[in-house]
Scaffold this motif. Structure first.
Motif, PDB file in Angstrom:
ATOM      1  N   ARG A  29     -14.838  -4.686  11.107  1.00 39.33           N
ATOM      2  CA  ARG A  29     -15.340  -3.391  10.987  1.00 39.33           C
ATOM      3  C   ARG A  29     -14.685  -2.516  10.240  1.00 39.33           C
ATOM      4  N   ILE A  30     -13.795  -3.367   9.826  1.00 36.46           N
ATOM      5  CA  ILE A  30     -12.548  -1.881   8.934  1.00 36.46           C
ATOM      6  C   ILE A  30     -13.100  -2.802   6.617  1.00 36.46           C
ATOM      7  N   LEU A  31     -13.769  -3.696   7.002  1.00 41.74           N
ATOM      8  CA  LEU A  31     -13.957  -3.904   5.751  1.00 41.74           C
ATOM      9  C   LEU A  31     -15.261  -3.888   5.611  1.00 41.74           C
ATOM     10  N   GLY A  32     -15.822  -3.211   6.328  1.00 41.38           N
ATOM     11  CA  GLY A  32     -16.943  -2.364   5.722  1.00 41.38           C
ATOM     12  C   GLY A  32     -16.490  -1.367   5.531  1.00 41.38           C
ATOM     13  N   TYR A  33     -15.723  -0.570   6.126  1.00 37.25           N
ATOM     14  CA  TYR A  33     -15.967   0.710   5.512  1.00 37.25           C
ATOM     15  C   TYR A  33     -14.810   0.870   4.257  1.00 37.25           C
ATOM     16  N   PHE A  34     -13.830  -0.903   3.792  1.00 38.64           N
ATOM     17  CA  PHE A  34     -13.499  -0.391   2.878  1.00 38.64           C
ATOM     18  C   PHE A  34     -14.572  -0.776   1.936  1.00 38.64           C
ATOM     19  N   VAL A  39     -17.177   1.871  -2.563  1.00 39.68           N
ATOM     20  CA  VAL A  39     -18.999   2.159  -2.918  1.00 39.68           C
ATOM     21  C   VAL A  39     -18.934   3.585  -2.993  1.00 39.68           C
ATOM     22  N   LYS A  40     -18.472   4.440  -2.586  1.00 34.69           N
ATOM     23  CA  LYS A  40     -18.089   6.564  -2.972  1.00 34.69           C
ATOM     24  C   LYS A  40     -17.204   6.567  -3.639  1.00 34.69           C
ATOM     25  N   SER A  41     -16.547   6.449  -3.392  1.00 30.23           N
ATOM     26  CA  SER A  41     -15.041   6.064  -4.489  1.00 30.23           C
ATOM     27  C   SER A  41     -15.364   5.545  -5.936  1.00 30.23           C
ATOM     28  N   VAL A  42     -16.015   4.481  -5.635  1.00 33.58           N
ATOM     29  CA  VAL A  42     -16.013   4.306  -7.546  1.00 33.58           C
ATOM     30  C   VAL A  42     -17.206   5.105  -8.021  1.00 33.58           C
ATOM     31  N   HIS A  62      -6.941   7.087  -5.073  1.00 33.54           N
ATOM     32  CA  HIS A  62      -6.225   7.369  -4.471  1.00 33.54           C
ATOM     33  C   HIS A  62      -6.260   6.687  -3.018  1.00 33.54           C
ATOM     34  N   THR A  63      -7.857   7.109  -2.223  1.00 29.97           N
ATOM     35  CA  THR A  63      -8.170   6.143  -1.419  1.00 29.97           C
ATOM     36  C   THR A  63      -8.536   4.941  -1.371  1.00 29.97           C
ATOM     37  N   LEU A  64      -9.253   4.381  -2.745  1.00 31.27           N
ATOM     38  CA  LEU A  64      -9.550   3.322  -3.117  1.00 31.27           C
ATOM     39  C   LEU A  64      -8.012   2.353  -3.400  1.00 31.27           C
ATOM     40  N   LYS A  65      -7.189   3.226  -3.817  1.00 31.95           N
ATOM     41  CA  LYS A  65      -5.917   2.165  -4.383  1.00 31.95           C
ATOM     42  C   LYS A  65      -5.492   1.785  -3.222  1.00 31.95           C
ATOM     43  N   GLY A  66      -5.672   2.999  -1.673  1.00 33.86           N
ATOM     44  CA  GLY A  66      -5.014   2.185  -0.610  1.00 33.86           C
ATOM     45  C   GLY A  66      -5.429   1.446  -0.204  1.00 33.86           C
ATOM     46  N   GLU A  67      -6.986   1.681   0.260  1.00 37.54           N
ATOM     47  CA  GLU A  67      -7.488   0.538   0.905  1.00 37.54           C
ATOM     48  C   GLU A  67      -7.889  -0.426   0.240  1.00 37.54           C
ATOM     49  N   PRO A  75      -5.355  -5.861  -8.259  1.00 33.91           N
ATOM     50  CA  PRO A  75      -5.000  -5.501  -9.124  1.00 33.91           C
ATOM     51  C   PRO A  75      -6.228  -4.473  -9.366  1.00 33.91           C
ATOM     52  N   LEU A  76      -6.992  -4.340  -8.337  1.00 37.48           N
ATOM     53  CA  LEU A  76      -8.402  -3.731  -7.709  1.00 37.48           C
ATOM     54  C   LEU A  76      -7.402  -1.768  -7.771  1.00 37.48           C
ATOM     55  N   ALA A  77      -5.636  -2.093  -6.456  1.00 37.26           N
ATOM     56  CA  ALA A  77      -4.901  -1.271  -6.100  1.00 37.26           C
ATOM     57  C   ALA A  77      -4.270  -0.292  -7.385  1.00 37.26           C
ATOM     58  N   ALA A  78      -4.057  -1.116  -8.643  1.00 38.09           N
ATOM     59  CA  ALA A  78      -3.064  -1.346  -9.678  1.00 38.09           C
ATOM     60  C   ALA A  78      -4.289  -0.641 -10.494  1.00 38.09           C
ATOM     61  N   LEU A  79      -5.247  -0.808 -10.087  1.00 37.01           N
ATOM     62  CA  LEU A  79      -6.442   0.278 -11.243  1.00 37.01           C
ATOM     63  C   LEU A  79      -6.568   1.356 -11.296  1.00 37.01           C
ATOM     64  N   ALA A  80      -6.860   1.521  -9.994  1.00 38.99           N
ATOM     65  CA  ALA A  80      -7.302   2.688  -8.472  1.00 38.99           C
ATOM     66  C   ALA A  80      -5.911   3.861  -9.222  1.00 38.99           C
ATOM     67  N   GLU A  81      -4.177   3.071  -8.629  1.00 39.27           N
ATOM     68  CA  GLU A  81      -3.813   3.372  -8.813  1.00 39.27           C
ATOM     69  C   GLU A  81      -3.843   3.910 -10.257  1.00 39.27           C
ATOM     70  N   ALA A  82      -3.871   3.750 -11.379  1.00 34.93           N
ATOM     71  CA  ALA A  82      -3.309   4.228 -13.052  1.00 34.93           C
ATOM     72  C   ALA A  82      -4.427   5.619 -13.015  1.00 34.93           C
ATOM     73  N   ILE A  83      -5.686   4.962 -12.778  1.00 37.70           N
ATOM     74  CA  ILE A  83      -6.297   6.150 -13.050  1.00 37.70           C
ATOM     75  C   ILE A  83      -6.468   7.365 -12.220  1.00 37.70           C
ATOM     76  N   GLU A  84      -5.631   7.231 -10.568  1.00 42.71           N
ATOM     77  CA  GLU A  84      -4.970   8.661  -9.867  1.00 42.71           C
ATOM     78  C   GLU A  84      -4.100   8.895 -11.221  1.00 42.71           C
ATOM     79  N   THR A  85      -3.000   7.986 -11.695  1.00 43.19           N
ATOM     80  CA  THR A  85      -2.182   9.152 -11.683  1.00 43.19           C
ATOM     81  C   THR A  85      -1.869   9.594 -13.570  1.00 43.19           C
ATOM     82  N   ILE A  86      -2.760   8.655 -13.656  1.00 45.85           N
ATOM     83  CA  ILE A  86      -3.945   9.756 -15.333  1.00 45.85           C
ATOM     84  C   ILE A  86      -4.339  10.870 -15.054  1.00 45.85           C
ATOM     85  N   ALA A  87      -5.628  10.785 -13.974  1.00 41.55           N
ATOM     86  CA  ALA A  87      -5.734  12.170 -13.234  1.00 41.55           C
ATOM     87  C   ALA A  87      -5.077  13.729 -13.025  1.00 41.55           C
ATOM     88  N   ARG A  88      -4.010  12.767 -12.496  1.00 42.59           N
ATOM     89  CA  ARG A  88      -3.227  13.616 -11.988  1.00 42.59           C
ATOM     90  C   ARG A  88      -2.019  14.675 -12.911  1.00 42.59           C
TER      91      ARG A  88
END
Length: 146
Positions: A29-34, A39-42, A62-67, A75-88
């Motif tokens: 169920r949690i994997l389904g939420y991810f 999909v929404k975050s991307v 930030h949401t994608l990174k944590g999940e 690798p997905l978390a690191a990419l999301a974090e890079a996007i988050e950092t640049i955006a911030r």
């Protein structure tokens, strides 16, 4: 540039196994939420990039990174974090998120590759079931043949 990662490096299977153990019956169920949230975050990150809105990138990245980290998808978390950092940083400097473009371009493909691996591991029978024959089954024959 399309980034391709080896399947074994997309997911830290030790972290994945720990999450699966800790979440127990709720894991699928949690994997389904991810999947749904991812999909929404991307889509939100891509829309924010098109709109040149750094502020609109921060929360979905930030949401994608944590999940992603929860399931060992580093690798997905690191990419999301890079996007988050640049955006911030862009929000603080009131700049456009042009430096995030290459990361955003890579994001969907990496998310889909990672999700394929996670889904396959969560339901190994669906992916590994033989198309014909298999253990304890006869290979299909035409009517009247043995």
């Amino acid at each position: 540039m399309l980034v391709s990662f080896e399947g074994s490096t997309l997911v830290d299977w030790t972290v994945y196994a720990k999450a699966r153990s800790e979440l127990g019956a709720g894991f699928v169920r949690i994997l389904g939420y991810f999947r749904e949230d991812g999909v929404k975050s991307v889509a939100a990150i891509e829309a924010a990039m098109r709109a040149q809105s750094a502020a609109a990138m921060v929360i979905p990245a930030h949401t994608l990174k944590g999940e992603a980290r929860q399931f060992g998808a580093e690798p997905l978390a690191a990419l999301a974090e890079a996007i988050e950092t640049i955006a911030r940083d862009c929000v603080e400097t009131r700049d456009t998120p042009d430096d995030a473009l290459q990361h955003v371009v890579t994001l969907r493909s990496l998310f889909e590759q990672t999700l394929t691996l996670l889904d396959r591991e969560a339901n190994p029978l669906a992916e590994r079931r033989p198309a014909t024959g298999g253990f304890g089954r006869r290979t299909p024959t035409t009517f009247g043949q043995r």
